[in-house]
Write a protein that holds these residues in place. Structure first.
Motif, PDB file in Angstrom:
ATOM      1  N   ARG A 155       8.306   3.119 -15.331  1.00 32.37           N
ATOM      2  CA  ARG A 155       7.418   3.043 -14.167  1.00 32.37           C
ATOM      3  C   ARG A 155       7.737   1.827 -13.304  1.00 32.37           C
ATOM      4  O   ARG A 155       8.132   0.772 -13.792  1.00 32.37           O
ATOM      5  CB  ARG A 155       5.943   2.956 -14.607  1.00 32.37           C
ATOM      6  CG  ARG A 155       5.468   4.237 -15.278  1.00 32.37           C
ATOM      7  CD  ARG A 155       3.975   4.409 -15.117  1.00 32.37           C
ATOM      8  NE  ARG A 155       3.631   4.765 -13.749  1.00 32.37           N
ATOM      9  CZ  ARG A 155       2.397   5.017 -13.331  1.00 32.37           C
ATOM     10  NH1 ARG A 155       1.386   4.930 -14.182  1.00 32.37           N
ATOM     11  NH2 ARG A 155       2.166   5.337 -12.084  1.00 32.37           N
ATOM     12  N   ASP A 168       4.325   3.688  -8.508  1.00 32.01           N
ATOM     13  CA  ASP A 168       4.800   5.056  -8.363  1.00 32.01           C
ATOM     14  C   ASP A 168       3.666   6.005  -8.697  1.00 32.01           C
ATOM     15  O   ASP A 168       2.560   5.590  -9.021  1.00 32.01           O
ATOM     16  CB  ASP A 168       6.020   5.315  -9.252  1.00 32.01           C
ATOM     17  CG  ASP A 168       5.761   4.885 -10.693  1.00 32.01           C
ATOM     18  OD1 ASP A 168       4.589   4.789 -11.084  1.00 32.01           O
ATOM     19  OD2 ASP A 168       6.734   4.647 -11.417  1.00 32.01           O
ATOM     20  N   LYS A 169       3.956   7.285  -8.588  1.00 35.20           N
ATOM     21  CA  LYS A 169       2.881   8.258  -8.753  1.00 35.20           C
ATOM     22  C   LYS A 169       2.917   8.979 -10.083  1.00 35.20           C
ATOM     23  O   LYS A 169       2.132   9.883 -10.314  1.00 35.20           O
ATOM     24  CB  LYS A 169       2.939   9.272  -7.612  1.00 35.20           C
ATOM     25  CG  LYS A 169       2.515   8.650  -6.304  1.00 35.20           C
ATOM     26  CD  LYS A 169       2.675   9.612  -5.176  1.00 35.20           C
ATOM     27  CE  LYS A 169       2.119   8.988  -3.893  1.00 35.20           C
ATOM     28  NZ  LYS A 169       2.663   9.633  -2.709  1.00 35.20           N
ATOM     29  N   ASN A 217       0.560   1.376   2.932  1.00 32.53           N
ATOM     30  CA  ASN A 217       1.171   2.565   3.508  1.00 32.53           C
ATOM     31  C   ASN A 217       1.382   2.420   5.006  1.00 32.53           C
ATOM     32  O   ASN A 217       0.496   1.948   5.720  1.00 32.53           O
ATOM     33  CB  ASN A 217       0.281   3.783   3.244  1.00 32.53           C
ATOM     34  CG  ASN A 217       0.195   4.098   1.774  1.00 32.53           C
ATOM     35  OD1 ASN A 217      -0.741   3.694   1.089  1.00 32.53           O
ATOM     36  ND2 ASN A 217       1.189   4.790   1.276  1.00 32.53           N
ATOM     37  N   ARG A 258       4.888   6.189   4.235  1.00 39.11           N
ATOM     38  CA  ARG A 258       5.672   5.554   3.166  1.00 39.11           C
ATOM     39  C   ARG A 258       4.960   4.317   2.615  1.00 39.11           C
ATOM     40  O   ARG A 258       4.287   3.588   3.334  1.00 39.11           O
ATOM     41  CB  ARG A 258       7.051   5.135   3.677  1.00 39.11           C
ATOM     42  CG  ARG A 258       7.933   6.337   4.017  1.00 39.11           C
ATOM     43  CD  ARG A 258       9.396   5.998   3.874  1.00 39.11           C
ATOM     44  NE  ARG A 258       9.771   5.864   2.477  1.00 39.11           N
ATOM     45  CZ  ARG A 258      11.013   5.617   2.069  1.00 39.11           C
ATOM     46  NH1 ARG A 258      11.974   5.458   2.963  1.00 39.11           N
ATOM     47  NH2 ARG A 258      11.299   5.513   0.794  1.00 39.11           N
ATOM     48  N   LEU A 259       5.159   4.068   1.332  1.00 36.77           N
ATOM     49  CA  LEU A 259       4.644   2.858   0.695  1.00 36.77           C
ATOM     50  C   LEU A 259       5.677   1.746   0.868  1.00 36.77           C
ATOM     51  O   LEU A 259       6.843   1.932   0.548  1.00 36.77           O
ATOM     52  CB  LEU A 259       4.378   3.120  -0.790  1.00 36.77           C
ATOM     53  CG  LEU A 259       3.731   1.982  -1.587  1.00 36.77           C
ATOM     54  CD1 LEU A 259       2.291   1.755  -1.128  1.00 36.77           C
ATOM     55  CD2 LEU A 259       3.752   2.294  -3.087  1.00 36.77           C
ATOM     56  N   ASP A 298       8.573   3.803  -2.355  1.00 35.42           N
ATOM     57  CA  ASP A 298       8.525   5.173  -2.846  1.00 35.42           C
ATOM     58  C   ASP A 298       9.907   5.782  -2.706  1.00 35.42           C
ATOM     59  O   ASP A 298      10.841   5.155  -2.235  1.00 35.42           O
ATOM     60  CB  ASP A 298       7.476   5.992  -2.092  1.00 35.42           C
ATOM     61  CG  ASP A 298       7.640   5.875  -0.583  1.00 35.42           C
ATOM     62  OD1 ASP A 298       8.744   5.509  -0.128  1.00 35.42           O
ATOM     63  OD2 ASP A 298       6.677   6.140   0.142  1.00 35.42           O
ATOM     64  N   LYS A 299      10.021   7.035  -3.148  1.00 37.59           N
ATOM     65  CA  LYS A 299      11.346   7.641  -3.191  1.00 37.59           C
ATOM     66  C   LYS A 299      11.577   8.658  -2.087  1.00 37.59           C
ATOM     67  O   LYS A 299      12.601   9.324  -2.056  1.00 37.59           O
ATOM     68  CB  LYS A 299      11.550   8.304  -4.548  1.00 37.59           C
ATOM     69  CG  LYS A 299      11.730   7.260  -5.634  1.00 37.59           C
ATOM     70  CD  LYS A 299      11.826   7.905  -6.969  1.00 37.59           C
ATOM     71  CE  LYS A 299      12.101   6.848  -8.030  1.00 37.59           C
ATOM     72  NZ  LYS A 299      11.794   7.319  -9.360  1.00 37.59           N
ATOM     73  N   ARG A 300      10.587   8.774  -1.241  1.00 41.43           N
ATOM     74  CA  ARG A 300      10.710   9.748  -0.175  1.00 41.43           C
ATOM     75  C   ARG A 300      12.009   9.590   0.617  1.00 41.43           C
ATOM     76  O   ARG A 300      12.604   8.524   0.642  1.00 41.43           O
ATOM     77  CB  ARG A 300       9.546   9.562   0.789  1.00 41.43           C
ATOM     78  CG  ARG A 300       8.616  10.782   0.785  1.00 41.43           C
ATOM     79  CD  ARG A 300       7.638  10.656   1.893  1.00 41.43           C
ATOM     80  NE  ARG A 300       6.483   9.864   1.440  1.00 41.43           N
ATOM     81  CZ  ARG A 300       5.461   9.621   2.255  1.00 41.43           C
ATOM     82  NH1 ARG A 300       5.483  10.044   3.506  1.00 41.43           N
ATOM     83  NH2 ARG A 300       4.437   8.938   1.815  1.00 41.43           N
TER      84      ARG A 300
END
Lengths: 134, 134, 134, 134
Positions: B73, B108-109, C12, C73-74, C108-110
Motif C-alpha cells: 500500500r 491508495d484505494k 484532489n 487526481r490525488l 494515484d495511478k490514473r
DNA sequence: TTTT
DNA sequence: TTTT
C-alpha cells in the motif's frame, strides 16, 4: 514511484562542523544536531530525551555550513534521510542514518553575518554518488 | 529547548504490519516503508535508490495500522525520528533509527474502507516510556 | 532574516489545470486542490469541511502540471504561500492567497505514465518577478 | 478522503498577540508573523519580499501565545490553512486566509522563561466550530 | 471545483 | 521488503 522523504529539524549544533573533500574535489560538511523532547512522566518530574542527528551537506551548502555554523548554534535543517550500512568485523550489519541537508538556516544571532544558508536545489550526493569519502 | 524533530514520508509498505503488545498491554505496530529516488547520472541511465524506513505506531494508531495497512500500500507517514542503540555481542555499538508515527494515512484505494488514520496527539512511547518490548 | 514559508498539501485537483504564458514567455499553470477535514461534532454526525487551495506552478513544473494533472487526481503539493492584494472597485482591499509550488507529485495511478513531477529548485516567480500575467 | 493541510513557518511576530474569548468562553489568540524571502534579481541588488501570515491559536495554546509571544520575537508556527469568506458591502466576495496553529515555539531567548509551547493535539476550532467571534 |  |  510517488515518494517523499523529508526531515525537518530545529536543534543545537553539537560540535564545530567538519569539512572534507571527496577525491573528485567535492566539499562535504558534517555536523551533529541535538533535539530535545520533554516527556511528561505523569507523577514524577518531566524527563528530557535528546535525539541526535548526523547532518551532511554537500557542495556550496557544505561550504556555508563550515563557515557559519559552530558548536551550540540553533539551526533549522531540512533534508532527506539516508541510511548507509556496512558489515562489522564480526559479520554483523551496521547501520548509520544521516540527514542529507538541502537547507540549513541558523536561527540565533550569534557570530558573523549569517543570513540564510540554502541551496537552490538538493546539492547533494547525487552529483557524485559513488564518490563519498566517509 | 526549542526543538523540532519531524519526518514526513510517502512510500510503499514493505510488508504486512506486525502488532505486538507491551507487558503493560499497550499495542505497538511496526512496518517498513520504501521511498524511491531517481538519480540522474548524467550520461548513463538514471539509477534508482531505495530508502527504507522502520515505522512504529502506538496505541490506537497501532491498531489502525494493523487493521488497514498491508504490503504494497501507498502511505503517508508523519512522525519523529528516534535512534535506539545497544551493544552487540562483539562490544560494538549498534544503532537503529525508527520513525515514531503520529499520523499514518493510506493514499491508495486498495482494500477495505479505510478513511483517515490519525492520532489526535502523538500517541506514542510517551505513554509508556519504559515499557517497550522491542 | 531567518525565515521559513512552507506549505504541504495532499488533496484532489478541483479542475483541469490551466496554463498561460507571461509576456516574456514564461509558462504558468494554475489549478485548485481540495483538502478535506472531518470534524467530530461530539453528539451529532461528523461534519466535513473542505479547504480549497489555489496552486501556481512556473516554468518546467508548469508544463508538467499542465500535461499530467487533471480534475479529480490525488496530488501532493509542496511550496510557499503568497498573498497578493489589490484594491476593489469599491476602494476595499482584496486578498488572494496562493501556493507557489516547487514540487507536485501525483499520488494515484490514473492516466498516462506520470512519474514524479518536481522542479529541482523553486522554479518560481523569482525568475520573472514582475512578469506575472494574472 | 486522504488529505494533508500543513503549514510551517519561521518568522517574526508582527505585533503583540491579542487574546479574545468566544461567547462560550474559549480563548482565541491571534497574531501576525512575517517571513522574508530574498529575491536574486540577477543584475540589480537583491530584493526583499515580506510575506505576512495571520495566525490563530485556540484554547491552551491561545493562552500560551498570549503569555509568551510579543512583537518582534522569532517563532516557529505549525498548523493548517483556513480561508474564510464573506460578502463585502459592495456585493464582492472577500477572503481571508489564516493559519490555525497547532504548535507555536519561540526560537529566541528574549524575555521570560518560555520553554516549548505546544498543544498535544490540534486544540482548534473543532472544539467549538460555530463559536468563532471574529 | 475535488475525493470517499 | 515496496512501487512503476
Amino acid at each position: 514511484m510517488a515518494s517523499l522523504n523529508k526531515v525537518m529539524i530545529i536543534g543545537n549544533v553539537g560540535g564545530d562542523p567538519e569539512m572534507r573533500f571527496t577525491p573528485a574535489g567535492h566539499p562535504v560538511t558534517s555536523f551533529s544536531v541535538a533535539t530535545n523532547r520533554t516527556i511528561n512522566t505523569q507523577g514524577a518530574e518531566p524527563k528530557k530525551e535528546t535525539e541526535w542527528f548526523n547532518v551532511v551537506a554537500w557542495e556550496k551548502l557544505a561550504e556555508q555550513c563550515n563557515q557559519f555554523l559552530a558548536k551550540g548554534r540553533l539551526v533549522y535543517v531540512e533534508g532527506r534521510l539516508q541510511t548507509r550500512s556496512w558489515d562489522g568485523q564480526d559479520g554483523q550489519k551496521h547501520y548509520k542514518t544521516e540527514v542529507i541537508a538541502n537547507r540549513v538556516m541558523p536561527l540565533d544571532k550569534r557570530q558573523t553575518a549569517v543570513g540564510e544558508i540554502a541551496t537552490g536545489a538538493e546539492a547533494t550526493g547525487e552529483i557524485s554518488p559513488d564518490d563519498i569519502p566517509f
